[in-house]
Structures are given as C-alpha cells and as structure tokens.
Design a protein around this motif. Sequence first.
Motif, short mmCIF file in Angstrom:
data_model
loop_
_atom_site.label_atom_id
_atom_site.label_comp_id
_atom_site.label_asym_id
_atom_site.label_seq_id
_atom_site.Cartn_x
_atom_site.Cartn_y
_atom_site.Cartn_z
N ALA A 13 0.86 -1.27 -0.15
CA ALA A 13 0.04 0.02 0.07
C ALA A 13 0.92 1.29 -0.04
O ALA A 13 1.84 1.36 0.54
CB ALA A 13 -0.83 0.06 1.32
N LEU A 14 0.35 2.36 -0.69
CA LEU A 14 1.05 3.70 -0.62
C LEU A 14 -0.16 4.67 0.11
O LEU A 14 -1.35 4.61 -0.18
CB LEU A 14 1.31 4.06 -2.00
CG LEU A 14 2.14 3.29 -2.78
CD1 LEU A 14 2.24 3.62 -3.98
CD2 LEU A 14 3.53 3.08 -2.10
N ILE A 15 0.52 5.21 1.31
CA ILE A 15 -0.52 5.98 1.81
C ILE A 15 -0.09 7.63 1.92
O ILE A 15 1.05 7.79 2.58
CB ILE A 15 -0.94 5.65 3.31
CG1 ILE A 15 -1.23 3.94 3.04
CG2 ILE A 15 -1.90 6.37 4.26
CD1 ILE A 15 -1.53 3.02 4.45
N ASN A 16 -0.91 8.41 1.59
CA ASN A 16 -0.21 9.78 1.90
C ASN A 16 -0.31 10.20 3.35
O ASN A 16 -1.75 10.51 3.84
CB ASN A 16 -1.13 10.94 0.83
CG ASN A 16 -0.90 12.25 1.24
OD1 ASN A 16 0.06 12.46 1.71
ND2 ASN A 16 -1.71 13.16 0.79
N VAL A 17 0.51 10.60 4.04
CA VAL A 17 0.60 10.82 5.38
C VAL A 17 1.11 12.14 5.52
O VAL A 17 1.17 12.82 6.80
CB VAL A 17 1.48 9.84 6.17
CG1 VAL A 17 1.14 8.51 6.25
CG2 VAL A 17 2.78 10.01 5.56
#
Length: 194
Positions: free
Chosen positions: A173-177
């Motif tokens: 997964a790639l998550i904008n934090v």
Amino acid sequence: MSTKRKGIPQIGDKVRDARKEKKLTLDQLAKLSGVSKSMLSQIERGQANPTFATLWSLTQSFGMDIYELLEGAPREPEVVKIEAVPANLTPTMSSPDGSCVMRILSPVENAALCEWYELSFEAAGALRSAPHVEGTREHLTVLSGRIKVESADDTETVEAGGTARYPADCDHALINVGEGNAVALLVVERLQGL
C-alpha cells in the motif's frame, strides 16, 4: 457518493462489456488471460485497479488493442519518430475510493516488463494493491508530500525527493501521510528468469 470521475475510463465496465460481447464467462476469461477469476470480478465491479500487464493480458484474450479498452475506439497505426501523447489522451485510473489518481505513462509494448505511473494523492489518500506476479518490485519516488509505503510487514515513510524500492509480489500500500496532497512517480518492474 460515486467514485467515478469525469474523464477517467471506467475500466471495469469496459472489461465486463468486452467479456460479454465475446460471450465469455469469468471462468473462461480467467483461463484465457491468466488473471484469476476473483481479480476479474473485482476489476469488473471497480474494486481493483488492473496493472498495465493485466490489461495487456485481457486485451490479448479479447483480441483487441489496449487503446480500444481504454478509449473505446480502435487506434490507427502511425509511423512516427516521436510519439507525443497529449495530457487528455493519457490513460487515467483511480483507486476505488477516488483518493488516488494514476496516470499511465508507460507505453503498451512495455507492459509485460515495466510500467510507470504518475500518482496524485488527496490528503490521507491511499492506493492498496494485492500481490502482483512473483518477482515484481516497485520503485516509488515522491515528488511532493510524504507517502508511507507498506510492503508485507515492512513500513517506511518517504519524504519529497526520496525513493523507496520494495517487493510488490505481496500485499502492499501507498498512503499519503502528509498534511496536503502528494504526487509521486511509480515504476512497476517485473524481473525475468525467476
């Protein structure tokens, strides 16, 4: 609220329509394409984003050009030295919830080995993926914002200007934090000879 966006091809609808036009069941298409029945079902329902390689396998099974699936009309072959693709003709897909938009930058003929995307994340947006074929690796370069990368049990946060390389043959997964939107380039590489 609908996750469909104006101008974004509805890949699932087009895959389902092409399958029905060819009078294929999900089982038959799975055998022809090598794409699992469950993945095909998720794609048709708009719950999964097919990789370029998956789209390639499907279009080969349908006997159609990938541009017919993405744009809906056959593309006339052209003899050109420089291929320039205007922004409005660059194929675009979005995550099921619409929080991540993916512009497909790679050419069709490279799909079996390598594909690359420009990813645009809304605040807190995410792109979650099921495992790709064995040996697949991804290379993510963050252009703006902060993106958390999850690959199997590992996690790493990548700042603007940084790159993460990780296995993609597992759940990832790639998550904008970051606090605002984020933009990144993603290269999906399939290693040969495994």
